[in-house]
Write a protein that holds these residues in place. Structure first.
Motif, PDB file in Angstrom:
ATOM      1  N   PHE A   1       0.871  -1.382   0.116  1.00 40.92           N
ATOM      2  CA  PHE A   1       0.008   0.082   0.090  1.00 40.92           C
ATOM      3  C   PHE A   1       1.014   1.250   0.047  1.00 40.92           C
ATOM      4  CE2 PHE A   1       0.358   0.897   4.596  1.00 40.92           C
ATOM      5  CZ  PHE A   1       0.797  -0.327   5.117  1.00 40.92           C
ATOM      6  N   TYR A   2       0.330   2.529   0.116  1.00 40.14           N
ATOM      7  CA  TYR A   2       0.845   3.619  -0.003  1.00 40.14           C
ATOM      8  C   TYR A   2       0.974   4.457   1.399  1.00 40.14           C
ATOM      9  CZ  TYR A   2       1.726   3.175  -5.179  1.00 40.14           C
ATOM     10  OH  TYR A   2       2.303   2.823  -6.235  1.00 40.14           O
ATOM     11  N   GLN A   3       1.912   5.010   1.678  1.00 45.11           N
ATOM     12  CA  GLN A   3       1.978   6.125   2.953  1.00 45.11           C
ATOM     13  C   GLN A   3       2.656   7.343   1.972  1.00 45.11           C
ATOM     14  OE1 GLN A   3       4.168   4.337   6.110  1.00 45.11           O
ATOM     15  NE2 GLN A   3       2.135   3.451   7.004  1.00 45.11           N
ATOM     16  N   ILE A   4       2.324   8.286   2.859  1.00 44.81           N
ATOM     17  CA  ILE A   4       2.776   9.821   2.684  1.00 44.81           C
ATOM     18  C   ILE A   4       3.571  10.192   4.096  1.00 44.81           C
ATOM     19  CG2 ILE A   4       2.743  11.959   2.104  1.00 44.81           C
ATOM     20  CD1 ILE A   4       0.585  10.999   0.251  1.00 44.81           C
ATOM     21  N   GLU A   5       4.698  10.455   4.085  1.00 41.12           N
ATOM     22  CA  GLU A   5       5.546  10.715   5.408  1.00 41.12           C
ATOM     23  C   GLU A   5       5.586  12.174   5.242  1.00 41.12           C
ATOM     24  OE1 GLU A   5       6.142   8.198   7.255  1.00 41.12           O
ATOM     25  OE2 GLU A   5       7.336   9.153   8.944  1.00 41.12           O
ATOM     26  N   GLY A   6       5.480  12.835   6.419  1.00 46.71           N
ATOM     27  CA  GLY A   6       5.961  14.502   6.244  1.00 46.71           C
ATOM     28  C   GLY A   6       6.929  14.643   7.599  1.00 46.71           C
ATOM     29  N   LEU A   7       8.013  15.517   7.122  1.00 40.67           N
ATOM     30  CA  LEU A   7       8.801  16.008   8.222  1.00 40.67           C
ATOM     31  C   LEU A   7       9.095  17.358   8.179  1.00 40.67           C
ATOM     32  CD1 LEU A   7      11.247  14.946  10.611  1.00 40.67           C
ATOM     33  CD2 LEU A   7      12.518  14.807   8.431  1.00 40.67           C
ATOM     34  N   VAL A   8       9.083  17.941   9.211  1.00 49.62           N
ATOM     35  CA  VAL A   8       9.759  19.408   9.361  1.00 49.62           C
ATOM     36  C   VAL A   8      10.742  19.615  10.759  1.00 49.62           C
ATOM     37  CG1 VAL A   8       8.943  21.918   9.772  1.00 49.62           C
ATOM     38  CG2 VAL A   8       7.607  20.381   8.428  1.00 49.62           C
ATOM     39  N   VAL A   9      11.714  20.004  10.336  1.00 48.93           N
ATOM     40  CA  VAL A   9      12.758  20.263  11.420  1.00 48.93           C
ATOM     41  C   VAL A   9      13.402  21.788  11.445  1.00 48.93           C
ATOM     42  CG1 VAL A   9      14.684  19.529  12.518  1.00 48.93           C
ATOM     43  CG2 VAL A   9      13.412  17.864  11.485  1.00 48.93           C
ATOM     44  N   ASP A  10      13.353  22.517  12.392  1.00 50.88           N
ATOM     45  CA  ASP A  10      13.926  23.803  12.406  1.00 50.88           C
ATOM     46  C   ASP A  10      13.876  24.207  13.625  1.00 50.88           C
ATOM     47  OD1 ASP A  10      15.102  26.030  11.552  1.00 50.88           O
ATOM     48  OD2 ASP A  10      13.191  26.727  10.187  1.00 50.88           O
ATOM     49  N   LYS A  11      14.706  25.501  14.171  1.00 53.78           N
ATOM     50  CA  LYS A  11      14.842  25.986  15.204  1.00 53.78           C
ATOM     51  C   LYS A  11      13.352  26.448  15.553  1.00 53.78           C
ATOM     52  CE  LYS A  11      19.392  27.378  15.371  1.00 53.78           C
ATOM     53  NZ  LYS A  11      20.255  28.448  14.790  1.00 53.78           N
ATOM     54  N   GLY A  12      12.764  26.013  16.893  1.00 55.40           N
ATOM     55  CA  GLY A  12      11.510  26.536  17.242  1.00 55.40           C
ATOM     56  C   GLY A  12       9.988  25.957  16.915  1.00 55.40           C
ATOM     57  N   ILE A  13      10.435  24.710  16.228  1.00 54.40           N
ATOM     58  CA  ILE A  13       9.037  24.182  15.741  1.00 54.40           C
ATOM     59  C   ILE A  13       8.504  23.414  17.059  1.00 54.40           C
ATOM     60  CG2 ILE A  13       8.060  22.349  14.424  1.00 54.40           C
ATOM     61  CD1 ILE A  13       9.350  24.547  12.586  1.00 54.40           C
ATOM     62  N   THR A  14       6.766  23.870  17.014  1.00 52.41           N
ATOM     63  CA  THR A  14       6.224  23.402  18.100  1.00 52.41           C
ATOM     64  C   THR A  14       5.164  22.556  17.545  1.00 52.41           C
ATOM     65  OG1 THR A  14       4.827  25.235  18.052  1.00 52.41           O
ATOM     66  CG2 THR A  14       6.804  25.503  19.097  1.00 52.41           C
ATOM     67  N   PHE A  15       4.178  21.960  18.810  1.00 49.82           N
ATOM     68  CA  PHE A  15       3.146  21.158  18.370  1.00 49.82           C
ATOM     69  C   PHE A  15       1.915  22.188  17.525  1.00 49.82           C
ATOM     70  CE2 PHE A  15      -0.496  18.226  19.001  1.00 49.82           C
ATOM     71  CZ  PHE A  15       0.231  17.157  18.998  1.00 49.82           C
ATOM     72  N   SER A  16       2.200  23.369  17.825  1.00 45.53           N
ATOM     73  CA  SER A  16       1.084  24.387  17.226  1.00 45.53           C
ATOM     74  C   SER A  16       1.509  24.495  15.976  1.00 45.53           C
ATOM     75  CB  SER A  16       1.182  25.682  17.592  1.00 45.53           C
ATOM     76  OG  SER A  16       1.157  26.001  18.942  1.00 45.53           O
ATOM     77  N   ASP A  17       2.744  24.341  15.353  1.00 47.01           N
ATOM     78  CA  ASP A  17       3.213  24.224  13.964  1.00 47.01           C
ATOM     79  C   ASP A  17       2.518  23.039  13.089  1.00 47.01           C
ATOM     80  OD1 ASP A  17       4.681  26.922  13.632  1.00 47.01           O
ATOM     81  OD2 ASP A  17       6.215  25.621  15.002  1.00 47.01           O
ATOM     82  N   LEU A  18       2.733  21.708  14.001  1.00 45.53           N
ATOM     83  CA  LEU A  18       1.982  20.529  13.378  1.00 45.53           C
ATOM     84  C   LEU A  18       0.566  20.797  13.373  1.00 45.53           C
ATOM     85  CD1 LEU A  18       2.786  16.990  15.239  1.00 45.53           C
ATOM     86  CD2 LEU A  18       0.576  17.840  14.608  1.00 45.53           C
ATOM     87  N   LYS A  19      -0.181  21.160  14.314  1.00 43.06           N
ATOM     88  CA  LYS A  19      -1.401  21.339  14.399  1.00 43.06           C
ATOM     89  C   LYS A  19      -1.994  22.304  12.770  1.00 43.06           C
ATOM     90  CE  LYS A  19      -4.077  21.370  17.998  1.00 43.06           C
ATOM     91  NZ  LYS A  19      -4.748  21.687  19.334  1.00 43.06           N
ATOM     92  N   GLY A  20      -1.559  23.397  13.259  1.00 43.84           N
ATOM     93  CA  GLY A  20      -1.652  24.529  11.884  1.00 43.84           C
ATOM     94  C   GLY A  20      -1.542  23.661  10.556  1.00 43.84           C
ATOM     95  N   THR A  21      -0.468  23.226  10.257  1.00 46.72           N
ATOM     96  CA  THR A  21       0.093  22.534   9.001  1.00 46.72           C
ATOM     97  C   THR A  21      -0.780  21.617   8.814  1.00 46.72           C
ATOM     98  OG1 THR A  21       2.217  22.844   9.376  1.00 46.72           O
ATOM     99  CG2 THR A  21       1.947  21.507   7.809  1.00 46.72           C
ATOM    100  N   LEU A  22      -1.278  20.534   9.554  1.00 51.04           N
ATOM    101  CA  LEU A  22      -2.131  19.520   9.262  1.00 51.04           C
ATOM    102  C   LEU A  22      -3.511  19.865   9.174  1.00 51.04           C
ATOM    103  CD1 LEU A  22      -0.351  16.702  11.055  1.00 51.04           C
ATOM    104  CD2 LEU A  22      -0.286  17.144   8.726  1.00 51.04           C
ATOM    105  N   ALA A  23      -4.098  20.975   9.722  1.00 55.33           N
ATOM    106  CA  ALA A  23      -5.304  21.288   9.786  1.00 55.33           C
ATOM    107  C   ALA A  23      -5.592  22.254   8.131  1.00 55.33           C
ATOM    108  CB  ALA A  23      -5.812  22.418  10.750  1.00 55.33           C
ATOM    109  N   ALA A  24      -4.613  22.886   7.802  1.00 55.01           N
ATOM    110  CA  ALA A  24      -4.539  23.358   6.458  1.00 55.01           C
ATOM    111  C   ALA A  24      -4.679  22.536   5.401  1.00 55.01           C
ATOM    112  CB  ALA A  24      -3.244  24.357   6.451  1.00 55.01           C
ATOM    113  N   PHE A  25      -3.503  21.373   5.622  1.00 49.79           N
ATOM    114  CA  PHE A  25      -3.509  20.394   4.605  1.00 49.79           C
ATOM    115  C   PHE A  25      -5.143  19.635   4.560  1.00 49.79           C
ATOM    116  CE2 PHE A  25      -3.905  15.872   4.193  1.00 49.79           C
ATOM    117  CZ  PHE A  25      -3.357  15.675   3.052  1.00 49.79           C
TER     118      PHE A  25
END
Ligand code: DAH
Length: 339
Positions: A208-232
């Motif tokens: 089957f197929y998966q899609i992986e996502g990764l963001v790494v930088d200074k100051g990345i928080t759980f809010s960034d995760l939530k905002g990015t995935l909500a926008a997606f």
């Protein structure tokens, strides 16, 4: 002598009847009219005849000769006509026959979904990374905090090539490969095939197929995760979509969560697809575990990141109302033509 000549003519007639090819006619001609042919012999022997007989026999012999010649010509014309007729018949084009249909291929539903997912993440500044499907145990498990005998290995029935090489069970190893060679800021997705030793049924497929996502930088928080995935989720399924996060556990993220989205079939009212809850489970995610960053030479005191992973098949099935994952892999045109 006269009888003999008549006999020859009768025999020739019989032989001509059964001749079917040009060569047979030529053989008959040689046999009777050729230099050593039967009729030629007779004509040669005319000298021995008496003066009275000679003109009579000569006349008959010449008649028989020209008869035979015209018989052969006739037979040869018939053969030629037959041949032509057969050629014409074999070349006949029946313009009432149905033509050969030129079918135009269609995009596979998985491909259609993938294109949309890629477009959305590319528009948010993500890059697309690739990793191998035949993967080292280290990348698929060890570096992701899943050592040997970890219970998470039991959940992902693995095809082993040998002790240290597997068919990847998830696209998460591409996180490791990317962090090993790129320094933050990192912002990538990685779509691809994964393999699990599952028997195929309506909800399982060994591929089957998966899609992986990764963001790494200074100051990345759980809010960034939530905002990015909500926008997606809103770009993928519609602006009215809501998302919620439930605590979960993945060895390579801390904290970890599963994200649910408004059921896009009933818009949250509750239906058979969401089993009455109004929500459907979309993906796994979390903040990249400090040990995973360290495994890739990234200092967790300086950098942080989030990761997520989801099944392309599941999203495609939900989007198009497909109730059996096997339909995506069976190449049945009756199914595929609908997209
Ligand atoms: N690799 C996980 C699986 O196959 C899915 C996943 C969960 C990927 C959480 C992630 C993540 O990157 O953060 O079940």
């Amino acid at each position: 002598m006269k009888e003999k000549l008549e006999m020859i003519k009768a025999t020739v007639l019989e032989e001509l009847k059964i001749a079917t090819i040009k060569e047979e006619l030529e053989n008959i001609r040689v046999k009777y009219l050729g230099k050593k042919g039967e009729l030629t012999q007779i004509l040669r022997g005319m000298g021995q005849l008496s003066n009275e007989e000679r003109p009579i026999v000569g006349k008959i012999a010449n008649e028989v000769r020209s008869d035979i010649e015209s018989l052969i010509t006739k037979a040869s014309d018939i053969l030629k006509n037959n041949k032509k007729e057969m050629e014409l018949k074999s070349e006949i084009i029946d313009i009432s026959m149905p033509g050969i249909k030129q079918t135009v291929g269609k995009r596979h539903p998985l491909d259609l979904t993938l294109e949309k997912v890629n477009d959305i993440f590319l528009s948010m500044g993500f890059a697309i990374e690739e990793g191998p499907e035949v993967e080292r145990d280290y990348y698929n498990f060890e570096a992701l905090n899943i050592p040997k005998n970890h219970p998470a290995r039991g959940e992902q029935d693995t095809f082993y090539i040998n002790d240290s090489i597997v068919l990847r069970t998830q696209t998460s190893p591409v996180q490791i490969r990317t962090m090993e060679i790129q320094k933050p800021p990192i912002k990538m997705i990685s779509p691809g095939k994964v393999y699990r030793s599952d028997a195929a049924d309506a909800t399982h497929s060994p591929i089957f197929y998966q899609i992986e996502g990764l963001v790494v930088d200074k100051g990345i928080t759980f809010s960034d995760l939530k905002g990015t995935l909500a926008a997606f989720t809103q770009k993928m399924f519609g602006d009215e979509m809501e998302t919620k996060f439930r605590p979960h556990h993945f060895p390579f993220t801390e904290p970890s969560a599963e994200m649910d989205a408004t059921c896009f079939v009933c818009k949250g009212k509750g239906c058979s697809v969401c089993k009455g809850s109004g929500w459907i489970e979309l993906l796994g995610c979390g903040m990249v575990h400090p040990d995973v960053l360290r495994n890739c030479g990234i200092d967790p005191e300086v950098y942080s990141g989030f990761a997520f992973g989801f099944g392309l098949d599941r999203i495609t099935m939900l989007k198009y109302g497909i109730d059996d994952i096997r339909a995506l892999y069976e190449s049945d045109m009756r199914f595929l033509k609908q997209f």
